[in-house]
Design a protein around this motif. Structure first.
Motif, PDB file in Angstrom:
ATOM      1  N   GLU A  42      -1.300  -2.108  -5.279  1.00 24.54           N
ATOM      2  CA  GLU A  42      -0.063  -2.890  -5.245  1.00 24.54           C
ATOM      3  C   GLU A  42       0.884  -2.383  -4.154  1.00 24.54           C
ATOM      4  O   GLU A  42       1.497  -3.178  -3.436  1.00 24.54           O
ATOM      5  CB  GLU A  42       0.630  -2.854  -6.598  1.00 24.54           C
ATOM      6  N   ASP A  43       0.987  -1.082  -4.019  1.00 22.87           N
ATOM      7  CA  ASP A  43       1.839  -0.506  -2.981  1.00 22.87           C
ATOM      8  C   ASP A  43       1.347  -0.898  -1.590  1.00 22.87           C
ATOM      9  O   ASP A  43       2.154  -1.228  -0.711  1.00 22.87           O
ATOM     10  CB  ASP A  43       1.901   1.014  -3.107  1.00 22.87           C
ATOM     11  N   ASN A  44       0.027  -0.862  -1.390  1.00 22.52           N
ATOM     12  CA  ASN A  44      -0.530  -1.242  -0.089  1.00 22.52           C
ATOM     13  C   ASN A  44      -0.306  -2.717   0.209  1.00 22.52           C
ATOM     14  O   ASN A  44       0.011  -3.078   1.350  1.00 22.52           O
ATOM     15  CB  ASN A  44      -2.021  -0.912  -0.019  1.00 22.52           C
ATOM     16  N   ILE A  45      -0.448  -3.560  -0.784  1.00 24.78           N
ATOM     17  CA  ILE A  45      -0.218  -4.995  -0.598  1.00 24.78           C
ATOM     18  C   ILE A  45       1.245  -5.243  -0.241  1.00 24.78           C
ATOM     19  O   ILE A  45       1.563  -6.038   0.647  1.00 24.78           O
ATOM     20  CB  ILE A  45      -0.620  -5.792  -1.863  1.00 24.78           C
ATOM     21  N   GLU A  46       2.142  -4.568  -0.925  1.00 22.37           N
ATOM     22  CA  GLU A  46       3.571  -4.746  -0.654  1.00 22.37           C
ATOM     23  C   GLU A  46       3.938  -4.365   0.782  1.00 22.37           C
ATOM     24  O   GLU A  46       4.845  -4.943   1.363  1.00 22.37           O
ATOM     25  CB  GLU A  46       4.424  -3.949  -1.645  1.00 22.37           C
ATOM     26  N   LYS A  47       3.236  -3.416   1.353  1.00 17.77           N
ATOM     27  CA  LYS A  47       3.509  -2.972   2.717  1.00 17.77           C
ATOM     28  C   LYS A  47       3.003  -3.963   3.773  1.00 17.77           C
ATOM     29  O   LYS A  47       3.427  -3.893   4.923  1.00 17.77           O
ATOM     30  CB  LYS A  47       2.865  -1.607   2.968  1.00 17.77           C
ATOM     31  N   SER A  48       2.121  -4.844   3.378  1.00 16.38           N
ATOM     32  CA  SER A  48       1.532  -5.786   4.330  1.00 16.38           C
ATOM     33  C   SER A  48       2.586  -6.763   4.850  1.00 16.38           C
ATOM     34  O   SER A  48       3.331  -7.362   4.079  1.00 16.38           O
ATOM     35  CB  SER A  48       0.390  -6.558   3.667  1.00 16.38           C
ATOM     36  N   ARG A  49       2.602  -6.924   6.153  1.00 13.87           N
ATOM     37  CA  ARG A  49       3.555  -7.837   6.781  1.00 13.87           C
ATOM     38  C   ARG A  49       2.918  -9.181   7.094  1.00 13.87           C
ATOM     39  O   ARG A  49       3.595 -10.100   7.527  1.00 13.87           O
ATOM     40  CB  ARG A  49       4.102  -7.214   8.058  1.00 13.87           C
ATOM     41  N   ASN A  50       1.613  -9.273   6.883  1.00 10.69           N
ATOM     42  CA  ASN A  50       0.884 -10.491   7.221  1.00 10.69           C
ATOM     43  C   ASN A  50       0.747 -11.452   6.049  1.00 10.69           C
ATOM     44  O   ASN A  50       0.156 -12.515   6.198  1.00 10.69           O
ATOM     45  CB  ASN A  50      -0.514 -10.153   7.745  1.00 10.69           C
ATOM     46  N   LEU A  51       1.258 -11.075   4.893  1.00  6.87           N
ATOM     47  CA  LEU A  51       1.110 -11.897   3.692  1.00  6.87           C
ATOM     48  C   LEU A  51       2.463 -12.410   3.221  1.00  6.87           C
ATOM     49  O   LEU A  51       3.469 -11.707   3.317  1.00  6.87           O
ATOM     50  CB  LEU A  51       0.475 -11.072   2.567  1.00  6.87           C
ATOM     51  N   THR A  52       2.447 -13.617   2.679  1.00  8.97           N
ATOM     52  CA  THR A  52       3.664 -14.139   2.061  1.00  8.97           C
ATOM     53  C   THR A  52       3.826 -13.495   0.698  1.00  8.97           C
ATOM     54  O   THR A  52       2.881 -12.898   0.163  1.00  8.97           O
ATOM     55  CB  THR A  52       3.576 -15.667   1.892  1.00  8.97           C
ATOM     56  N   SER A  53       4.993 -13.640   0.120  1.00  7.36           N
ATOM     57  CA  SER A  53       5.214 -13.063  -1.211  1.00  7.36           C
ATOM     58  C   SER A  53       4.300 -13.714  -2.240  1.00  7.36           C
ATOM     59  O   SER A  53       3.839 -13.045  -3.168  1.00  7.36           O
ATOM     60  CB  SER A  53       6.676 -13.175  -1.617  1.00  7.36           C
ATOM     61  N   GLN A  55       1.240 -14.879  -1.638  1.00  8.80           N
ATOM     62  CA  GLN A  55      -0.087 -14.306  -1.406  1.00  8.80           C
ATOM     63  C   GLN A  55      -0.180 -12.905  -1.990  1.00  8.80           C
ATOM     64  O   GLN A  55      -1.196 -12.537  -2.600  1.00  8.80           O
ATOM     65  CB  GLN A  55      -0.399 -14.284   0.093  1.00  8.80           C
ATOM     66  N   LYS A  56       0.863 -12.132  -1.798  1.00  6.47           N
ATOM     67  CA  LYS A  56       0.887 -10.777  -2.365  1.00  6.47           C
ATOM     68  C   LYS A  56       0.778 -10.827  -3.877  1.00  6.47           C
ATOM     69  O   LYS A  56       0.002 -10.079  -4.483  1.00  6.47           O
ATOM     70  CB  LYS A  56       2.171 -10.048  -1.958  1.00  6.47           C
ATOM     71  N   LYS A  57       1.551 -11.700  -4.481  1.00  4.42           N
ATOM     72  CA  LYS A  57       1.543 -11.836  -5.940  1.00  4.42           C
ATOM     73  C   LYS A  57       0.153 -12.225  -6.430  1.00  4.42           C
ATOM     74  O   LYS A  57      -0.359 -11.651  -7.390  1.00  4.42           O
ATOM     75  CB  LYS A  57       2.577 -12.887  -6.353  1.00  4.42           C
ATOM     76  N   ARG A  58      -0.460 -13.183  -5.756  1.00  4.97           N
ATOM     77  CA  ARG A  58      -1.795 -13.661  -6.154  1.00  4.97           C
ATOM     78  C   ARG A  58      -2.837 -12.554  -5.989  1.00  4.97           C
ATOM     79  O   ARG A  58      -3.676 -12.347  -6.875  1.00  4.97           O
ATOM     80  CB  ARG A  58      -2.171 -14.874  -5.311  1.00  4.97           C
ATOM     81  N   LEU A  59      -2.807 -11.848  -4.867  1.00  7.64           N
ATOM     82  CA  LEU A  59      -3.776 -10.780  -4.646  1.00  7.64           C
ATOM     83  C   LEU A  59      -3.621  -9.659  -5.672  1.00  7.64           C
ATOM     84  O   LEU A  59      -4.617  -9.131  -6.183  1.00  7.64           O
ATOM     85  CB  LEU A  59      -3.639 -10.219  -3.231  1.00  7.64           C
ATOM     86  N   LYS A  60      -2.391  -9.285  -5.969  1.00  8.51           N
ATOM     87  CA  LYS A  60      -2.162  -8.238  -6.971  1.00  8.51           C
ATOM     88  C   LYS A  60      -2.676  -8.677  -8.334  1.00  8.51           C
ATOM     89  O   LYS A  60      -3.320  -7.889  -9.042  1.00  8.51           O
ATOM     90  CB  LYS A  60      -0.680  -7.869  -7.040  1.00  8.51           C
ATOM     91  N   HIS A  61      -2.416  -9.918  -8.688  1.00  4.71           N
ATOM     92  CA  HIS A  61      -2.875 -10.441  -9.982  1.00  4.71           C
ATOM     93  C   HIS A  61      -4.404 -10.420 -10.057  1.00  4.71           C
ATOM     94  O   HIS A  61      -4.975  -9.947 -11.051  1.00  4.71           O
ATOM     95  CB  HIS A  61      -2.351 -11.859 -10.203  1.00  4.71           C
ATOM     96  N   LEU A  62      -5.062 -10.923  -9.022  1.00  7.84           N
ATOM     97  CA  LEU A  62      -6.527 -10.967  -9.027  1.00  7.84           C
ATOM     98  C   LEU A  62      -7.135  -9.570  -9.068  1.00  7.84           C
ATOM     99  O   LEU A  62      -8.129  -9.329  -9.771  1.00  7.84           O
ATOM    100  CB  LEU A  62      -7.035 -11.737  -7.808  1.00  7.84           C
ATOM    101  N   TYR A  63      -6.556  -8.636  -8.336  1.00  7.24           N
ATOM    102  CA  TYR A  63      -7.044  -7.260  -8.349  1.00  7.24           C
ATOM    103  C   TYR A  63      -6.901  -6.661  -9.747  1.00  7.24           C
ATOM    104  O   TYR A  63      -7.831  -6.025 -10.267  1.00  7.24           O
ATOM    105  CB  TYR A  63      -6.285  -6.407  -7.334  1.00  7.24           C
ATOM    106  N   ASN A  64      -5.751  -6.884 -10.377  1.00 12.97           N
ATOM    107  CA  ASN A  64      -5.527  -6.346 -11.716  1.00 12.97           C
ATOM    108  C   ASN A  64      -6.491  -6.930 -12.734  1.00 12.97           C
ATOM    109  O   ASN A  64      -6.999  -6.207 -13.598  1.00 12.97           O
ATOM    110  CB  ASN A  64      -4.078  -6.585 -12.152  1.00 12.97           C
ATOM    111  N   VAL A  65      -6.758  -8.220 -12.637  1.00 14.20           N
ATOM    112  CA  VAL A  65      -7.713  -8.859 -13.550  1.00 14.20           C
ATOM    113  C   VAL A  65      -9.103  -8.252 -13.358  1.00 14.20           C
ATOM    114  O   VAL A  65      -9.787  -7.911 -14.331  1.00 14.20           O
ATOM    115  CB  VAL A  65      -7.741 -10.393 -13.344  1.00 14.20           C
ATOM    116  N   ALA A  66      -9.514  -8.107 -12.099  1.00 12.32           N
ATOM    117  CA  ALA A  66     -10.831  -7.526 -11.813  1.00 12.32           C
ATOM    118  C   ALA A  66     -10.907  -6.077 -12.286  1.00 12.32           C
ATOM    119  O   ALA A  66     -11.890  -5.671 -12.934  1.00 12.32           O
ATOM    120  CB  ALA A  66     -11.129  -7.606 -10.317  1.00 12.32           C
ATOM    121  N   ALA A  67      -9.880  -5.293 -11.993  1.00 11.00           N
ATOM    122  CA  ALA A  67      -9.869  -3.880 -12.395  1.00 11.00           C
ATOM    123  C   ALA A  67      -9.903  -3.741 -13.914  1.00 11.00           C
ATOM    124  O   ALA A  67     -10.624  -2.893 -14.454  1.00 11.00           O
ATOM    125  CB  ALA A  67      -8.648  -3.175 -11.822  1.00 11.00           C
TER     126      ALA A  67
END
Length: 86
Positions: A42-53, A55-67
């Motif tokens: 989540e911290d690494n995703i938040e640091k990304s400047r290439n993603l919209t908020s 996209q960040k939210k969706r990626l964090k959610h999907l990662y958490n579900v998978a984990a």
């Protein structure tokens, strides 16, 4: 947040060692490791400047579900083998 990743990696190595030796594995250690990896991601995703908020939210959610799914699967396998210390 490098400390979280270091903690997660240390716990992972410990769990791999215990798994290879057929030793019991603590559910708390397993949970702590997974939560540390999730937080680090989540911290690494938040640091990304290439993603919209969004996209960040969706990626964090999907990662958490998978984990969480992987964690539950691994813990159930250990539980079935009688090696998960709850």
């Amino acid at each position: 947040m490098q400390n979280l990743k270091t903690l997660a990696n240390t716990l992972l190595l410990d769990l791999i060692d215990k798994e290879s030796k057929g030793q019991n594995i603590s559910k708390n250690d397993f949970d702590l490791m997974m939560e540390a990896y999730k937080k680090d991601y989540e911290d690494n995703i938040e640091k990304s400047r290439n993603l919209t908020s969004e996209q960040k939210k969706r990626l964090k959610h999907l990662y958490n579900v998978a984990a969480d799914s992987i964690k539950e699967y691994c813990q159930e396998c250990l539980r079935i083998d009688g090696r998960l210390v709850e």
